[in-house]
Scaffold this active site. Sequence first.
Site, short mmCIF file in Angstrom:
data_model
loop_
_atom_site.label_atom_id
_atom_site.label_comp_id
_atom_site.label_asym_id
_atom_site.label_seq_id
_atom_site.Cartn_x
_atom_site.Cartn_y
_atom_site.Cartn_z
N TRP A 59 -1.62 21.74 43.98
CA TRP A 59 -0.87 22.82 44.11
C TRP A 59 0.35 22.70 43.20
O TRP A 59 1.40 21.82 43.58
CB TRP A 59 -0.49 23.39 45.55
CG TRP A 59 0.51 24.38 45.45
CD1 TRP A 59 1.78 24.23 45.58
CD2 TRP A 59 0.37 25.90 45.47
NE1 TRP A 59 2.55 25.50 45.64
CE2 TRP A 59 1.83 26.40 45.90
CE3 TRP A 59 -0.75 26.57 45.53
CZ2 TRP A 59 2.01 27.90 45.75
CZ3 TRP A 59 -0.40 27.96 45.66
CH2 TRP A 59 0.95 28.62 45.54
N LYS A 109 -2.27 39.88 50.21
CA LYS A 109 -1.02 38.81 50.27
C LYS A 109 -0.31 39.17 48.79
O LYS A 109 0.84 39.09 48.70
CB LYS A 109 -1.57 37.45 50.22
CG LYS A 109 -0.69 36.35 50.15
CD LYS A 109 0.36 36.32 51.44
CE LYS A 109 1.26 35.39 51.16
NZ LYS A 109 2.52 35.65 52.09
N CYS A 115 -0.46 20.74 48.09
CA CYS A 115 -1.27 19.79 47.76
C CYS A 115 -1.85 19.05 48.70
O CYS A 115 -1.22 19.04 49.77
CB CYS A 115 -0.66 18.56 46.67
SG CYS A 115 0.14 18.91 45.33
N ASN A 161 1.35 14.02 47.67
CA ASN A 161 1.71 15.54 48.15
C ASN A 161 2.88 15.40 48.49
O ASN A 161 3.71 14.51 49.32
CB ASN A 161 0.94 15.88 49.26
CG ASN A 161 1.28 17.17 50.19
OD1 ASN A 161 2.20 17.94 49.27
ND2 ASN A 161 1.19 17.29 51.22
N GLY A 162 3.97 16.23 47.86
CA GLY A 162 5.49 16.21 47.98
C GLY A 162 6.12 16.21 46.59
O GLY A 162 5.62 16.74 45.75
N GLU A 181 5.26 45.37 59.90
CA GLU A 181 3.80 45.42 59.01
C GLU A 181 2.67 44.58 59.91
O GLU A 181 1.68 44.68 59.68
CB GLU A 181 4.18 44.30 57.79
CG GLU A 181 4.75 43.01 57.87
CD GLU A 181 4.88 42.25 56.63
OE1 GLU A 181 4.19 42.69 55.53
OE2 GLU A 181 5.48 41.33 56.47
N ARG A 240 -5.67 25.36 51.92
CA ARG A 240 -4.45 25.11 51.70
C ARG A 240 -3.94 25.88 50.20
O ARG A 240 -2.74 25.73 50.04
CB ARG A 240 -4.05 23.69 51.69
CG ARG A 240 -4.25 23.06 53.01
CD ARG A 240 -4.27 21.33 52.83
NE ARG A 240 -3.19 20.75 52.36
CZ ARG A 240 -2.35 20.28 53.14
NH1 ARG A 240 -2.57 20.23 54.46
NH2 ARG A 240 -1.17 19.86 52.77
N GLU A 292 14.67 42.79 56.66
CA GLU A 292 13.32 41.76 56.63
C GLU A 292 12.69 41.69 57.95
O GLU A 292 11.72 41.67 58.26
CB GLU A 292 13.87 40.30 56.22
CG GLU A 292 12.92 39.23 56.21
CD GLU A 292 11.30 39.51 55.50
OE1 GLU A 292 11.26 40.57 54.67
OE2 GLU A 292 10.46 38.64 55.84
N HIS A 299 25.64 58.03 60.57
CA HIS A 299 25.29 58.88 59.69
C HIS A 299 23.97 59.62 59.64
O HIS A 299 23.23 60.01 58.59
CB HIS A 299 25.34 58.40 58.07
CG HIS A 299 27.02 58.18 57.90
ND1 HIS A 299 27.92 58.90 57.89
CD2 HIS A 299 27.61 56.78 57.91
CE1 HIS A 299 29.15 58.32 57.67
NE2 HIS A 299 28.91 57.25 57.87
N LYS A 347 9.10 42.67 59.09
CA LYS A 347 8.08 41.74 60.01
C LYS A 347 7.32 42.28 60.89
O LYS A 347 6.31 42.39 61.19
CB LYS A 347 8.80 40.55 60.19
CG LYS A 347 9.34 39.46 59.28
CD LYS A 347 8.21 38.92 58.54
CE LYS A 347 7.55 39.47 57.23
NZ LYS A 347 7.95 39.29 56.04
#
Length: 606
Positions: free
Chosen positions: A75, A601, A2, A101-102, A486, A28, A479, A502, A483
């Site tokens: 949002w 995305k 938001c 916002n929050g 990509e 945003r 992960e 192995h 990162k």
Amino acid sequence: MCGIVALTLKEGNASPLLHSALKRLEYRGYDSAGIATLYGEKIFVKKDAGKIDEIHARLNFDNMPGSVGVSHTRWSTHGAPTRENAHPHLDCKNTVAVVHNGVIENFLELKEELMDRGHRFVSRTDTEVISHLVEEGLDAGENLYNATVNALRRLRGSYALAIISTREPNKIVCARNESPLVLGLSDSGTFCASDIPAILPYTNKIIILNNGELAVLEADNIIIKRISDGVTLSREAKVIEWSIEQAEKQGYPHFMLKEIHEQPTSLRNALRLQEQYLDLITTFLDRGEKIFLLAAGTSHYACIAASYMFSKLARLATYPVVSSEFIENYGDSIGIDTVVLAVSQSGETYDTLKAVDYARMRAATILGITNVVGSTLTRVSRAYIVQQSGPEIGVAATKSYTAQVLVLAQLALKLAKMRGKLSQDEIDEVKASLQRIPETVENILEKREEKVKELARKYAKEKTFLFLGRGISTATALEGRLKLLEISYKPSLAYPAGESKHGPISVVEDGTPTIFICPNDETRKDIIGNMMEMKARGAKIISLCEEGDQKIADLSDDIIEVPKVHPILSPIPYIIPLQLLAYYIAVENGLDPDKPRNLAKSVTVP
Ligand code: F6R
């Protein structure tokens, strides 16, 4: 996320300026927008779900009367994107308008209490309780400042908010706890906004409001006060020389770095989930005979971490499955006794939704974790949780990953409690470490970024990296590798360290950078053995270990130390240096980490 903008002008109408400021908050991400202005004894409101341009074409934001106004891009976090849920939110008598916002954690309790006292609610948002609380204060004879302070004292959670009232038509009261808020001063008026780009064309004289502070804006004056004791604070405005584009990234060179740094906040928000949703999901998980954790990419790695958490805390076996393989691999075994917990930041990933659809057709129970209210995943899930990370603009998932892991950890802990699998002391210990996670991440970002930058410079030109972890750190290795791969285009390997003998060990030669994730858990002794094997073959050992772990430090060429956390939560702090490493290696190589080639995305195609 938001966004809010409010302004009070010496002359002229506020709404055209609010409209164009809202356009500058579009980056945003949002699903609804609205403006409220004050004129005479009345508040005028225009708001709806949809894009700002579409709403403006229907309602015309530019012809609202009055020189004082508040505005918002929403949002969704509580309640779907609809006109009713769009901000500003009014009280029962249309004398107060609030933009926020929050996340207000205790809004359900407050709403119930206010409804018992006769207040009428028109939205499903957490924000609307604020309008009604302020209304009560004003009705009791308080001024807008006192009514706001008293309302804020009732709130638990995060907020940046701006409030106007017909009772004091020349003022805006705004306040901040955790969610960002900046103030601006110019010859034509005063401003407040969620971020600088929104108001930069009107003024570059900016004051940052700190947590726990409130400001009263009049067209020619700003008074800042501490909320707790009402002490007036004096603060000089800074002159900001940023362009709008730099300001959108809050001075960070890329959204990815900004989002990495937002993690203390996004994690705090992920700890503020509504208990009843966590309870509901936990109950469904407890009933399942077979439980699949369904996701793609980074979200899949969050699920791998979660499978260790469910097993270790709740003694529950779950299957983390890549969405695109689910039907082929497990399709025939799905039935009414199956629970599918689908995890998707966007809630729109094609493979995940296809697998979910398949499981639904076979009568499985579908549960969801997503970052986007109103996404397809929320519509097809029996129950879902919104992870509260705010929009992620960088293509590489960062803050959404750590928030997913934190949500999943909370579910695993609840399940452990429900199933009676842990003692109260053990539960309290994990809970305490969970609550400290945002602070731990803050500490890593403050203390370790320089060290990571130095390592990025040292290793940036290496062609390939090896990432190894054991137990739950396997997820971190996977992960961390994703990162780097990509955004730096470096084909790299990630394995459970026990598997390295192995096969993967054959790629190691003199100088191969090999990253070990070694928190101080029960796998530490074995991973030390794996380190020695790699070292003996010439690998350069880069270790992520607990602060003060001398044994690991002695075996490594480079270390990044991480503060102590409960071992089950290590995937969150240990991924932070790896996100930074991937980012700085990409930058060292002249690549744009926000826009890796060939990637989108949200992958909404087969
Ligand atoms: C990697 C990344 C992707 C996503 C994947 C799933 O940084 O962002 O791997 O994690 O495309 O996306 P969601 O979580 O939206 O289903």
